[in-house]
Write an enzyme that holds these catalytic residues in place. Structure first.
Site, mmCIF file in Angstrom:
data_model
loop_
_atom_site.group_PDB
_atom_site.id
_atom_site.type_symbol
_atom_site.label_atom_id
_atom_site.label_comp_id
_atom_site.label_asym_id
_atom_site.label_seq_id
_atom_site.Cartn_x
_atom_site.Cartn_y
_atom_site.Cartn_z
ATOM 1 N N ARG A 166 -13.567 69.867 34.181
ATOM 2 C CA ARG A 166 -14.508 70.465 33.327
ATOM 3 C C ARG A 166 -14.359 71.727 33.116
ATOM 4 O O ARG A 166 -15.601 72.563 32.987
ATOM 5 C CB ARG A 166 -15.756 70.102 34.122
ATOM 6 C CG ARG A 166 -17.048 69.675 32.980
ATOM 7 C CD ARG A 166 -18.423 69.546 33.601
ATOM 8 N NE ARG A 166 -18.299 68.077 34.448
ATOM 9 C CZ ARG A 166 -18.945 68.083 35.744
ATOM 10 N NH1 ARG A 166 -19.488 68.840 36.216
ATOM 11 N NH2 ARG A 166 -18.679 66.771 36.134
ATOM 12 N N ARG A 212 -20.354 73.960 29.831
ATOM 13 C CA ARG A 212 -21.616 74.531 29.525
ATOM 14 C C ARG A 212 -21.679 75.796 30.593
ATOM 15 O O ARG A 212 -22.503 76.573 30.016
ATOM 16 C CB ARG A 212 -22.977 73.639 30.003
ATOM 17 C CG ARG A 212 -22.847 72.493 28.818
ATOM 18 C CD ARG A 212 -24.124 71.655 29.386
ATOM 19 N NE ARG A 212 -23.605 70.735 30.490
ATOM 20 C CZ ARG A 212 -24.744 69.980 31.207
ATOM 21 N NH1 ARG A 212 -25.862 69.992 30.603
ATOM 22 N NH2 ARG A 212 -24.287 69.146 32.235
ATOM 23 N N ARG A 271 -20.872 74.277 20.541
ATOM 24 C CA ARG A 271 -21.918 72.905 20.964
ATOM 25 C C ARG A 271 -23.017 73.210 19.965
ATOM 26 O O ARG A 271 -23.100 72.090 19.179
ATOM 27 C CB ARG A 271 -22.025 72.721 22.239
ATOM 28 C CG ARG A 271 -22.911 71.421 22.452
ATOM 29 C CD ARG A 271 -22.970 70.988 23.947
ATOM 30 N NE ARG A 271 -23.913 69.686 23.941
ATOM 31 C CZ ARG A 271 -24.200 69.129 25.051
ATOM 32 N NH1 ARG A 271 -23.072 69.394 26.083
ATOM 33 N NH2 ARG A 271 -24.888 68.028 25.327
ATOM 34 N N ASP A 280 -14.522 62.786 26.437
ATOM 35 C CA ASP A 280 -15.491 62.320 27.324
ATOM 36 C C ASP A 280 -14.864 60.989 27.873
ATOM 37 O O ASP A 280 -14.257 60.205 26.986
ATOM 38 C CB ASP A 280 -16.902 61.960 26.989
ATOM 39 C CG ASP A 280 -17.967 61.757 28.089
ATOM 40 O OD1 ASP A 280 -18.256 60.363 28.407
ATOM 41 O OD2 ASP A 280 -18.496 62.638 28.419
ATOM 42 N N TYR A 289 -20.609 52.503 34.344
ATOM 43 C CA TYR A 289 -21.413 52.726 33.181
ATOM 44 C C TYR A 289 -22.008 51.916 32.239
ATOM 45 O O TYR A 289 -22.984 51.517 31.604
ATOM 46 C CB TYR A 289 -20.721 54.010 32.406
ATOM 47 C CG TYR A 289 -20.792 55.386 32.993
ATOM 48 C CD1 TYR A 289 -21.979 56.051 33.163
ATOM 49 C CD2 TYR A 289 -19.663 55.837 33.708
ATOM 50 C CE1 TYR A 289 -22.011 57.303 33.800
ATOM 51 C CE2 TYR A 289 -19.671 57.052 34.505
ATOM 52 C CZ TYR A 289 -20.826 57.556 34.349
ATOM 53 O OH TYR A 289 -20.748 59.031 35.121
#
Length: 355
Positions: A26, A30, A39, A76, A153
């Protein structure tokens, strides 16, 4: 064509290295102000991921800021089930959601392996765009989620704290779960091969939720399908070996089984001792990891100390076989300055063994 800095690839293949290479799970995310600006420009996470140009931009941001030894595709893991038509969206504060969860026999019958070039062309275009922009500086890593992690998921309909829905399926209708996993494995194989054909020079399979299983369930419902994927991947492309990394969070207790699945490297979280791991697998594969991401909230002195501990824990520097990484993805609140310290210390300390 080998990158100018190919230390990451050498380490994965257990070839001699001048220093320990480092990249971070990652690493484009962010915690970086430039990522947040891009973003915001894109308008949403999915719009960012689905734009090859913007995905390229954010992939390169940490490589430009830090002296990292590999770039990893910005995307992703849930792009694959989204391509199956399950309707992926990201809800602020809640994470990913699927409009059409897969819970019944009728849902499973509707699943098919997606046409990668039709449904996930934005990913393969991003890979080729990034490779061109990297201009052979460092290797590019492609990735996917493992079949079981994707299934979590898909069946839960999003994130879960107890995996009750998928585990209920596993213990009451294992045949249905096996059907989902088989489709996922075939989809991931095609997806990763498409990434390799577009320019990925190594690939990682994120088995993020494999560690939630019991040992027999892990081997049956997770590892067996990872093995199928690896067996179907391009071992070489453009006359270069394409290494495969498998990362099972919480999987240190199954290290020997994972090391025998056909991967070139096994990623470890921070709960596993690297020297003990090496002894268990007898250097059969490379190891990746495994600093606790929370160390990056410590002082500079503590970060440097912990980096040295991980490198010492692995052992001999220079023979390859170790890629420095965190034991999980970098936390969004991590100070970028702390990452700079980490990368600097990995290179400074590991290089010192060759002076």
């Amino acid at each position: 064509m080998r990158p100018d800095n190919d230390t990451f690839l050498k380490a994965l293949l257990r070839q001699k290295c001048d220093f320990t290479p480092v990249w971070l799970m990652r690493q484009a995310g962010r915690y970086l102000p430039e990522y947040n600006a891009t973003r915001a420009q894109a308008g949403s996470f999915m719009k960012l991921a689905q734009s090859p140009e913007l995905a390229c931009e954010v992939t390169l941001q940490p490589v430009e800021r830090f002296n990292l030894d590999a770039a990893i595709l910005f995307s992703d893991i849930l792009t694959v089930p989204d391509a199956m038509g399950l309707g992926l969206s990201f809800v602020a504060g809640e994470g990913p959601k699927f409009a059409k969860p897969v819970r019944h026999e009728e849902d499973v019958k509707l699943l098919t392996v997606p046409d990668i070039q039709k449904t996930l062309r934005y990913v393969t275009d991003a890979v080729s765009t990034i490779r061109k922009a990297l201009n052979n500086r460092v290797p590019l890593i492609g990735f996917s989620g493992s079949p079981f992690t994707l299934a979590c998921y898909m069946v839960e309909g999003g994130s879960s704290k107890d995996y009750r829905t998928i585990k209920t399926m596993m213990y009451t209708r294992p045949d249905l779960l096996h059907q989902i996993l088989d489709i996922n494995a075939r989809s991931v194989t095609a997806y990763l091969n498409a990434q390799i054909e577009s320019g990925a020079q190594a690939v990682q399979i994120f088995d993020t939720w494999g560690g939630t299983l019991s040992e027999p369930a892990f081997k049956e419902f997770s590892l067996a399908y990872i093995q199928k994927i690896i067996a179907g991947l391009h071992k070489t492309y453009d006359n270069e070996t394409v290494p495969v990394i498998v990362f099972t969070k919480g999987g240190g207790q199954w290290l020997q089984a994972i090391a025998s699945c056909g991967a070139d490297a096994v990623g470890l979280d921070w709960t596993t001792n690297l020297s003990e791991a090496r002894a268990k697998i007898q250097d059969k594969v490379a190891l990746q990891g495994n600093l606790d991401p929370m160390v990056l909230f410590g002082s500079e002195e503590k970060i440097r100390q912990e980096v040295r501990r991980v490198i010492d824990d692995f052992g001999v520097v220079g023979n390859g076989g170790h890629v420095f990484n965190l034991g999980h993805g970098i936390n969004q609140f991590t100070p970028p300055e702390a990452v700079a310290v980490l990368v600097d210390e990995v290179h400074r300390y590991s290089t010192s063994f060759h002076r």
